[in-house]
Design an enzyme around this catalytic site. Sequence first.
Site, PDB file in Angstrom:
ATOM      1  NE  ARG A  73      -3.552  -0.085   2.770  1.00  0.00           N
ATOM      2  CZ  ARG A  73      -4.116  -0.490   3.912  1.00  0.00           C
ATOM      3  NH1 ARG A  73      -3.846   0.143   5.045  1.00  0.00           N
ATOM      4  NH2 ARG A  73      -4.955  -1.502   3.928  1.00  0.00           N
ATOM      5  NE  ARG A 142      -2.526   2.111   9.606  1.00  0.00           N
ATOM      6  CZ  ARG A 142      -3.097   0.944   9.404  1.00  0.00           C
ATOM      7  NH1 ARG A 142      -3.968   0.790   8.417  1.00  0.00           N
ATOM      8  NH2 ARG A 142      -2.814  -0.086  10.176  1.00  0.00           N
ATOM      9  CE  LYS A 207      -5.912  -0.389  11.434  1.00  0.00           C
ATOM     10  NZ  LYS A 207      -6.901  -1.049  10.535  1.00  0.00           N
ATOM     11  CE  LYS A 209      -7.248   3.536   9.259  1.00  0.00           C
ATOM     12  NZ  LYS A 209      -8.317   2.670   8.750  1.00  0.00           N
ATOM     13  CB  CYS A 428     -13.826  -3.558   2.026  1.00  0.00           C
ATOM     14  SG  CYS A 428     -14.462  -5.209   2.389  1.00  0.00           S
ATOM     15  CB  CYS A 434      -9.260  -9.247   2.977  1.00  0.00           C
ATOM     16  SG  CYS A 434      -9.336  -8.754   4.706  1.00  0.00           S
ATOM     17  CB  CYS A 473     -14.955  -8.951   8.195  1.00  0.00           C
ATOM     18  SG  CYS A 473     -13.688  -7.722   8.552  1.00  0.00           S
ATOM     19  CB  CYS A 477     -12.005  -1.711   4.968  1.00  0.00           C
ATOM     20  SG  CYS A 477     -10.992  -2.617   6.144  1.00  0.00           S
TER      21      CYS A 477
END
Length: 576
Positions: A73, A142, A207, A209, A428, A434, A473, A477
Amino acid sequence: MTGQLSRNERIKEASAYLRGTLKEGLARTATGAIGEDDQQLVKFHGMYLQDDRDLRPERTRKKMEKAFSFMVRLRIPGGVVTPAQWLQLDRIARDYANGTLRLTTRQTFQFHGVIKANLKRTMQAIDAALLDTLAACGDVNRNVLAAANPHRSRAHAAAYDLAKRLSDHLLPRTPAYREIWLDGERIAGGEEEVVEPIYGRTYLPRKFKTVVAVPPDNDVDVFAQDLGFIAVLDEAGDVEGWNVAVGGGMGMTHGEPDTYPRTADVMGFCRPEDALAVAEAVVTVQRDWGDRTNRKHARLKYTIENRGLAAFRAEVERRVGRRLEEPRPFAFTGNGDRYGWVEGENGRWHLTLFIENGRLRDVPGGAQLLTGLRRIAQIHDGEFRCTANQNVIIANVRPERRAAVEAIMAEHGLAAYASALRRNAMACVALPTCGLALAESERYLPHLVTALEQRLAAHGLAEDEITIRMTGCPNGCARPYIAEIGLVGKGPDRYNLYLGGAFDGSRLSKLYAEDLDHDRIVATLDPLFAAFAGERRAGERFSDFLIRSGRVAATANGRDFHADTGPLAAPTREPA
Ligand code: SRM
Ligand code: SF4
């Protein structure tokens, strides 16, 4: 904080600033994988070890190792690349990855299917394009998003500028990236403060953001982010300062009510010159206060729930050395993209293309999106801008080039428009790459949208803009819990249906029905579309109608997300 530190904390601590044994692991040719601890560390370098889940059953039967490869990514603040960079990314996709480029929900690109033997070459080719993948994943700040298309106004340009400065300021300083991927010399590790002045040895608990938004477009979904800056403009249209939003996030786990999505709170207003200091303070408070014992409870949203917004704000202000002002009024009208051509303030043109679920590839006998965009890159002298809705903007096109761009689009099946539902749809990645997917998403949503388009048309709603988002899931995302229709994978071909998220992304949805297969999704939504067509008020959005008419209860905040919708929802939860 009490309790034992999570395993990831120990991995980070022992990694010598994210080096671990990655160099040695990459050199091992007996396996396509890397060691377990290194799998965690490699995320900070912008990649994940994955395997092709379509091939799992066959390879297990044949007692073969899983079909391992890496997802890589990029970190591209504000999502801007030059035509030369686009051409290099296109080349990497075809030479080293699976022949596709994937635009993500965070304004960047992913490569899928990069095998270990090609990993270093891929990273060096990315470096040759003056791009990198550092901090695209991992427990750090990120990729920083900015309201798409900075050339539309001075405020958009200011948002892009802030996104770049935030990204630079909060970027990890470890030399490990250069050493491992670009054959840099190992620099002797100095004192902690010197190596990572903001993060220290163990980086963040989880994480983090950050985005920069320019009302009235909430195209970066500011309420789903840990930290958001919302432009406040003066009468001349220049940025007077930024409202600061904190504590948004989507991820949760089915059946664990202690985990929930949360919309960010607008904590205060800051002047442009204070924005970096505010961001650094928010990050360091989370670094120091975040839960390092339980990764399911480690995001900033839980820190704020635990400590309270007032205490969090006071600590940020203490670290900045100045009080935040009270938030200024603002209003968003939607969280989607504006498709088609728009003229910028500089007299050049910008074209937002619709890219279904962000996947750029050449379909045999079908649309040639990868080739089409390569051809545009070959003649384009502006830039490309990724959007946070998985689309791409061909930006800064001279008026005399428009016809040439349109001719390439027509030849390769590139389009700026789709039906009202499809252009507001987002899925997603999910299967087959994934590792966390419970159900299909990117490969399935287009078919579901086709079925729903028919039902909407039957009720005279074909032109109505309704946001629909799907994830394989509950990690969220594609930010499904702030869509008007959210579908979240529960198991193979089974989805939970969430309704009531606001069209501008400011309100969470509510669980409406569980474990639906394709037919039940359509059958559950169809009567709601019918009621909407018959009973709506002028200008009323689908989700607002569902709430006003008592069919769905409004979700006020994250803790309220799992609260029952009341008796109206009960019948729909029964199995088919
Ligand atoms: Fe995500 C994990 C894909 C945006 C919440 N996400 C993953 C992984 C890496 C799976 C994994 O951990 O093994 C997925 C890789 C799939 C693949 O094969 O490519 C993945 N996430 C994506 C992308 C590519 C989805 C897309 O279709 O575009 C997006 C890449 C963004 C980027 O360029 O950086 C992506 N992920 C998001 C967003 C949206 C956003 O940030 O605006 C969210 C919800 C916001 C949030 O963070 O709360 C999101 N991803 C997660 C989570 C849940 C985090 C949590 O707090 O619980 C996970 C799982 C985790 O972290 O444990 C996850
Ligand atoms: Fe994978 Fe789940 Fe994210 Fe979809 S939402 S990409 S299935 S982690």
